[in-house]
Design an enzyme around this catalytic site. Structure first.
Site, PDB file in Angstrom:
ATOM      1  CE1 TYR A  66      -3.669   2.546   0.646  1.00  0.00           C
ATOM      2  CE2 TYR A  66      -2.395   3.251   2.555  1.00  0.00           C
ATOM      3  CZ  TYR A  66      -3.438   3.453   1.673  1.00  0.00           C
ATOM      4  OH  TYR A  66      -4.254   4.555   1.821  1.00  0.00           O
ATOM      5  CG  ASP A 105       5.735   3.729   0.741  1.00  0.00           C
ATOM      6  OD1 ASP A 105       6.080   4.293   1.806  1.00  0.00           O
ATOM      7  OD2 ASP A 105       4.563   3.664   0.344  1.00  0.00           O
ATOM      8  CE  LYS A 124       1.303   4.818   8.217  1.00  0.00           C
ATOM      9  NZ  LYS A 124       1.200   3.857   7.151  1.00  0.00           N
TER      10      LYS A 124
HETATM   11  C1  LIG Z   1       0.544   4.429   5.805  1.00  0.00           C
HETATM   12  C2  LIG Z   1       1.271   4.233   4.539  1.00  0.00           C
HETATM   13  C3  LIG Z   1       1.115   5.104   3.453  1.00  0.00           C
HETATM   14  C4  LIG Z   1       0.107   6.207   3.445  1.00  0.00           C
HETATM   15  O1  LIG Z   1       0.387   7.186   4.384  1.00  0.00           O
HETATM   16  P1  LIG Z   1      -0.800   8.170   4.859  1.00  0.00           P
HETATM   17  O2  LIG Z   1      -0.116   9.115   5.766  1.00  0.00           O
HETATM   18  O3  LIG Z   1      -1.806   7.265   5.518  1.00  0.00           O
HETATM   19  O4  LIG Z   1      -1.361   8.798   3.649  1.00  0.00           O
HETATM   20  C5  LIG Z   1       1.920   4.924   2.350  1.00  0.00           C
HETATM   21  N1  LIG Z   1       2.809   3.936   2.294  1.00  0.00           N
HETATM   22  C6  LIG Z   1       2.981   3.058   3.311  1.00  0.00           C
HETATM   23  C7  LIG Z   1       4.013   1.986   3.187  1.00  0.00           C
HETATM   24  C8  LIG Z   1       2.206   3.167   4.459  1.00  0.00           C
HETATM   25  O5  LIG Z   1       2.350   2.282   5.439  1.00  0.00           O
END
Ligand SMILES: *Cc1c(COP(=O)(O)O)cnc(C)c1O
Length: 428
Positions: free
Chosen positions: A143, A238, A266
């Site tokens: 994701y 990511d 995060k």
């Molecule tokens: C949580 C997450 C996102 C999205 O981040 P948001 O701040 O919720 O938009 C993108 N990539 C990864 C790997 C994530 O865990």
């Protein structure tokens, strides 16, 4: 479910779709109604009925240091009292970007944004702008937020173009994203053989949290690095979940792979809306105002968010034993869960990497990709989730989300979670 949470949810559903501002919070995957949370401190959250829970959600990743860390709270209060936003540069932004760049050897320059979604979207645009190519490769089950080109799932057959995984995403956009199985070397080779010259970038979670915790097999990240290099494509890590959680320099430091672009969120924001993209100068200088790739934000580098991020990163950096301690606490959680599983004879597979963990129910594993993860018994997980909640343990409300351990979790709390799990597994 206390009375106050029930009433709060009922009121919320009248003005908020599903009563929540992010779908997984609605508890749809586990049944029942969500708890409404009043406050948190360390590893404990308290709902609006006054019930306390041991929290393994950690706001879905940001709270590496636990809730309401005193230094973050103090930094936020101080920053807010000097205005919540200017839309003009501040020196704190330079400090935070320098700190981020110092943590990642692949990063010379950093741009701050407000969410992981926004950062992943910008990284994709930057990769396309830098390479002059349109195709993106992602992996099923990873994701990267909810931008159009990333809300795409595999079409039928291994080499087909992606199809939208949400209403509202145009087919024409989805088909620019190729979706491959995680950890599949052959699919990767075949994809690049066919489309390599048109691929702008691979975007990947170097350790996956978003189909549950899934670990890259030996050589997989290396294969991504070499195949992208060979075809003139970029590699985007990511690290929104893994950055500053698995190590100070993220998964790329542990695996010793240098991606071209790193996406952060995060933990980097200390619980405030803050995210970042970083890369070597040659790539980052393609961004406006220096380069032709447009990217902007009214609240980007927001002073309150930056203060929280700086406080979080400085606290992490000042503690040389932090990641070792976190590993020991996390390993203990996996151990007590495995013991409870062995003792009760329930079929379940514990996957863990550092402080990210998932118990896949109804499968003896291993879990290497989305197909493996989908073999899980989600109804069994839902019952487990409910039984744990009854015993004061707050887990992610989905089989396919990672549990997070923080430095605020104590051994006693971990052991209590283990006992709760044993009792919960007994009554499944
Ligand atoms: C949580 C997450 C996102 C999205 O981040 P948001 O701040 O919720 O938009 C993108 N990539 C990864 C790997 C994530 O865990």
């Amino acid at each position: 479910m206390g009375k106050a949470s029930t009433a709060a949810f009922k009121a919320a559903t009248k003005v908020i779709p599903g009563g929540v501002n992010s779908p997984v919070r609605a508890f749809r995957a586990v049944g029942g109604n969500p708890l409404f949370i009043a406050k948190g401190e360390g590893a404990i959250i308290t709902d609006v009925d006054g019930n306390e829970y041991l929290d393994f959600v950690g706001s879905w990743g940001p709270h590496l240091l636990g809730h309401a860390h005193p230094l973050i709270v103090e930094a936020v209060q101080k920053a807010a009292s000097g205005s919540t936003s200017f839309g003009a540069p501040t020196t704190a932004e330079t400090e935070l970007c320098s700190l981020i760049a110092s943590a990642f050897s692949s990063v010379d320059k950093v741009r701050l944004l407000s969410s992981g979604t926004e950062a992943a979207m910008a990284a994709i645009r930057l990769a396309r702008g830098f390479t002059g190519r349109d195709l993106i490769v992602k992996f099923a089950g990873c994701y990267h937020g909810h931008a159009d080109s990333l809300l795409v799932s595999a079409g039928s057959g291994a080499l087909t173009f992606g199809s939208p995984s949400s209403a509202g995403v145009p087919e024409d956009i989805a088909k620019l994203t190729l979706v491959l199985p995680y950890n599949d070397f052959d699919a990767l080779d075949a994809c690049f053989k066919k489309h390599g010259r048109k691929i702008a970038a691979i975007i990947v979670e170097p350790v996956v949290g978003n189909m549950g915790c899934v670990i890259p097999q030996r050589g997989f990240l290396e294969a991504l690095r070499s195949i992208t290099e060979h075809h003139g494509s970029l590699l985007i890590f990511d690290e929104v979940m893994t950055g500053f959680r698995l190590a100070w320099g993220g998964a790329q430091t542990l695996f010793e792979i240098k991606p071209d672009i790193t996406v952060l969120g995060k933990v980097v924001g200390g619980g405030m809306p803050l995210a970042a993209i970083g890369a070597r100068a040659e790539i980052m200088d393609k961004l406006a105002p220096l380069g032709p790739v447009y990217q902007a934000g009214t609240l980007s580098g927001n002073p309150v968010a930056v203060a929280a991020g700086l406080a979080a990163l400085r606290s992490i950096k000042s503690d040389p034993n932090l990641y070792r301690r976190l590993e020991i606490i996390s390993a203990r959680l996996a151990f007590v869960l495995q013991e409870a599983i062995n003792e009760t004879g329930v079929k379940a597979y514990v996957a863990r990497f550092g402080s990210m963990m998932t118990v896949f129910f109804g499968t003896s594993g291993p879990v290497h990709n989305l197909d493996d993860a989908m073999k899980s018994d989600t109804e069994m997980f839902a019952r487990f989730h409910g039984e744990m909640l009854k015993r004061g343990v707050y887990l992610p409300a989905s089989q396919f989300e990672a549990w997070f351990v923080s430095t605020a979790h104590t051994f006693d709390q971990i052991d209590a979670a283990g006992s709760a799990a044993r009792d919960a597994l007994k009554v499944l």
